[in-house]
Design an enzyme around this catalytic site. Structure first.
Site, PDB file in Angstrom:
ATOM      1  N   GLY A  63     -23.011  67.444 -17.180  1.00 10.76           N
ATOM      2  CA  GLY A  63     -24.135  67.100 -18.036  1.00 10.76           C
ATOM      3  C   GLY A  63     -24.985  66.013 -17.428  1.00 10.76           C
ATOM      4  O   GLY A  63     -24.455  64.983 -17.013  1.00 10.76           O
ATOM      5  N   ASN A 138     -17.079  67.899 -26.329  1.00 16.46           N
ATOM      6  CA  ASN A 138     -17.469  68.933 -25.368  1.00 16.46           C
ATOM      7  C   ASN A 138     -17.163  70.278 -26.011  1.00 16.46           C
ATOM      8  O   ASN A 138     -16.031  70.498 -26.453  1.00 16.46           O
ATOM      9  CB  ASN A 138     -16.678  68.760 -24.067  1.00 16.46           C
ATOM     10  N   GLY A 139     -18.155  71.144 -26.057  1.00 18.73           N
ATOM     11  CA  GLY A 139     -17.970  72.453 -26.670  1.00 18.73           C
ATOM     12  C   GLY A 139     -19.058  72.692 -27.688  1.00 18.73           C
ATOM     13  O   GLY A 139     -19.996  71.902 -27.808  1.00 18.73           O
ATOM     14  N   TYR A 278     -17.537  78.639 -12.697  1.00 18.15           N
ATOM     15  CA  TYR A 278     -18.721  77.833 -12.390  1.00 18.15           C
ATOM     16  C   TYR A 278     -18.627  76.357 -12.773  1.00 18.15           C
ATOM     17  O   TYR A 278     -19.012  75.487 -12.006  1.00 18.15           O
ATOM     18  CB  TYR A 278     -19.949  78.442 -13.088  1.00 18.15           C
TER      19      TYR A 278
HETATM   20  P1  AMP Z   1     -29.813  82.801 -12.683  1.00 17.78           P
HETATM   21  O1  AMP Z   1     -30.760  82.365 -11.634  1.00 17.78           O
HETATM   22  O2  AMP Z   1     -30.378  82.651 -14.069  1.00 17.78           O
HETATM   23  O3  AMP Z   1     -29.235  84.167 -12.461  1.00 17.78           O
HETATM   24  O4  AMP Z   1     -28.586  81.785 -12.656  1.00 17.78           O
HETATM   25  C1  AMP Z   1     -27.555  81.969 -11.731  1.00 17.78           C
HETATM   26  C2  AMP Z   1     -27.258  80.695 -11.036  1.00 17.78           C
HETATM   27  O5  AMP Z   1     -27.037  79.645 -11.984  1.00 17.78           O
HETATM   28  C3  AMP Z   1     -26.001  80.831 -10.206  1.00 17.78           C
HETATM   29  O6  AMP Z   1     -26.301  80.332  -8.929  1.00 17.78           O
HETATM   30  C4  AMP Z   1     -24.967  79.998 -10.915  1.00 17.78           C
HETATM   31  O7  AMP Z   1     -24.259  79.208  -9.976  1.00 17.78           O
HETATM   32  C5  AMP Z   1     -25.740  79.111 -11.858  1.00 17.78           C
HETATM   33  N1  AMP Z   1     -25.170  79.122 -13.211  1.00 17.78           N
HETATM   34  C6  AMP Z   1     -24.422  80.054 -13.797  1.00 17.78           C
HETATM   35  N2  AMP Z   1     -24.132  79.711 -15.062  1.00 17.78           N
HETATM   36  C7  AMP Z   1     -24.706  78.539 -15.283  1.00 17.78           C
HETATM   37  C8  AMP Z   1     -24.772  77.650 -16.393  1.00 17.78           C
HETATM   38  N3  AMP Z   1     -24.181  77.964 -17.534  1.00 17.78           N
HETATM   39  N4  AMP Z   1     -25.453  76.496 -16.238  1.00 17.78           N
HETATM   40  C9  AMP Z   1     -26.064  76.207 -15.095  1.00 17.78           C
HETATM   41  N5  AMP Z   1     -26.052  76.995 -14.017  1.00 17.78           N
HETATM   42  C10 AMP Z   1     -25.381  78.150 -14.102  1.00 17.78           C
END
Ligand code: AMP
Length: 506
Positions: A63, A138-139, A278
């Site tokens: 965060g 958290n959550g 992730y």
């Molecule tokens: P996007 O460009 O919207 O497809 O997001 C995918 C990218 O965001 C990937 O490189 C992931 O590492 C990252 N990602 C996936 N989930 C999250 C999340 N909940 N918050 C922030 N980044 C994310």
């Protein structure tokens, strides 16, 4: 509950008279009711606040919108809450000096859309019948809107817009005698995901929801106790990792030691699989394994499932790196840093506007032409959400002279939204929810596209298979099987209020 403190950069207050700024928000606020955050707390150490600041530093990936610490010095509570990164405020001696006491609780807040506002920066604090009560959460609760509506109808006044505030109200209203009993009564009424660290004037309480969706660990630093979202935060303060707080467990830490409560019927744990994929830092231990080794295994499984003829394996940094190492080791194809990340721009996801986010991807990643030109690449990322990152990076690779770009994703297609705080968007914005694999490949412009299977994810985490009746993880993002009731989504909450939840996932 006499007063509420959810905002105000710096404040001291006695247990009997809490004070708080009141931010001007409408009835339900214009922010969202969701959190993806990090918590850290210390009990019984003279440097409690300084250690908490260090712990929050280690949890910064969870965060970046704001951070806060509340401490108690035996007479008074002290609070510091700030927008921005932990290092922007909590590395200052004067700030830490104000946070006196041997017990402290801290929080990092994540937000992706809407105006960041100090009113939602935690820990939240209030004074109830039994004294001061600070909560770091958290959550995300899945019945917060429903409870909030009922509480407001019976006279409760809400100051923040986060779902966490509901927990304070329910604790304050309980007729039980002891704070822990009141808190447990509040927990019995909430649904969804929570890992909580709470501070009173004589104890620290840690709690995880009945299926343990969000993580929380217990550590020891000499005689002191530490609670943290991840073990990487224990490492930074030199604390020894004791164990994970179990699903449904409430631990009470006081001068008399550790007391364990199990207020819910025993259920198998279902931690969120996205921590492994992730969210958690690779050096953290989650479910008995280092996240790094699990992610490498996901890459290896992906290579076994969907090998592409290629010259070089290129990770999308940083989140795709461990899986790309695993893919390269399994396939025997060399691993190269074909994309260089600029570490001085924020995470693309943090940009609230889709337009800006699209630009952000270019700012953040550059092609390393020397390893790309003329090559057949396998590009590895941990996940695809909207597809923005993949599309931009495939384009970048072709611009740098790649011959073929095979996208390999080290998790299954994300077809369902999350309601527990990992901040995936509403269904319409999830690329995999609206498009099949061929459509996604075409959208990205890749030569080929493949995702790791759900079975592959489970194998990477040490299971031979997914238990169809009782899955070992919360894997609803891929399967649509949610581990808790979704009362706010299925009840009669008007769409305007629900959209606060939906919009939380841009
Ligand atoms: P996007 O460009 O919207 O497809 O997001 C995918 C990218 O965001 C990937 O490189 C992931 O590492 C990252 N990602 C996936 N989930 C999250 C999340 N909940 N918050 C922030 N980044 C994310």
């Amino acid at each position: 509950m006499s007063a509420f403190l959810g905002s105000g950069a710096s404040s001291d207050f006695s247990t009997s008279h809490a004070w708080g700024d009141v931010c001007g928000e409408n009835r339900y606020g214009d922010d969202r009711l969701r959190e993806e955050c990090g918590v850290f707390a210390v009990f019984g150490h003279p440097d409690a606040a300084a250690l908490t600041a260090l712990g929050l530093h280690a949890l910064q990936h969870r965060g970046q919108e704001g951070a806060g610490i509340v401490s108690y010095d035996g007479h008074k509570f002290h609070a510091e809450r700030h927008l921005g990164l932990v290092g922007d405020h909590f590395n200052r001696g004067d700030v830490i000096a104000r946070l006196k006491g041997r017990m402290a609780v801290g929080h990092n807040r994540y937000s992706t859309t809407g105006e960041p506002s100090l009113v939602n920066v935690q820990p939240l604090f209030c004074t109830i019948d039994t004294g001061g009560f600070a909560v770091a959460h958290n959550g995300n609760l899945t019945n917060a809107m429903t409870l909030r509506r009922d509480l407001i109808a019976t006279g409760a006044i809400f100051h923040a817009t986060s779902d966490t505030e509901v927990i304070l109200h329910l604790t304050a209203r309980s007729q039980k005698r002891r704070t822990v009993e009141r808190f447990v009564e509040a927990l019995r009424q909430i649904e969804g995901a929570y890992a909580l660290a709470c501070l009173t004037d004589n104890m620290l309480i840690g709690a995880r929801d009945p299926v343990g969706i969000r993580p929380l660990v217990l550590g020891r630093l000499g005689e002191a106790y530490v609670l943290a979202s991840e073990t990487c935060a224990l490492d930074i303060v030199g604390a020894k990792f004791e164990r994970e707080i179990e699903n449904g467990e409430v631990v009470v830490i006081s001068d008399t030691g550790l007391e364990i409560h199990r207020p819910f019927p025993r259920r198998p744990a279902r931690p969120c699989i996205f921590e492994q994929i992730y969210f958690a830092r690779p050096d953290s231990i989650v479910g008995g394994r280092t996240v790094y080794s699990v992610r490498k295994q996901m890459g290896a499984e992906l290579a076994r499932e969907s090998l592409a003829d290629s010259d070089v394996i290129v990770p999308i940094p940083d989140s795709g790196v461990p899986a790309a190492i695993g893919y390269s080791q399994e396939s025997g194809v060399p691993f190269e840093l074909g994309i260089i990340r600029n570490h001085y721009v924020g995470r693309t996801f943090i940009e609230p506007e889709q337009r800006i986010r699209a630009l952000g991807v270019k700012l953040k990643h550059s092609a390393n032409r020397s390893v790309i030109a003329g090559k057949r690449l396998v590009l590895i990322d941990d996940s695809v959400v909207r597809g923005t990152t993949s599309k931009k990076i495939v384009e970048l690779m072709y611009e740098a002279g790649a011959k073929e770009v095979h996208m390999r994703i080290a998790c299954p297609p994300i077809t369902h939204p999350d309601f527990y705080g990992i901040d995936t968007p509403s269904k319409l914005q999830l690329l995999a929810a609206t498009t099949d694999i061929e459509g996604m490949r075409a959208f990205m412009g890749a030569t080929s596209l493949a995702f790791l299977s759900v079975a592959g994810v489970y194998r990477s985490c040490g299971y031979t298979e997914r238990d169809a009746k009782m899955p070992q993880f919360s894997d609803h993002c891929f399967t649509g099987e949610y581990p808790t009731a979704l009362t706010d989504q299925t009840g009669d909450i008007p769409s305007r209020e629900l959209s606060l939840l939906a919009e939380a996932r841009p």
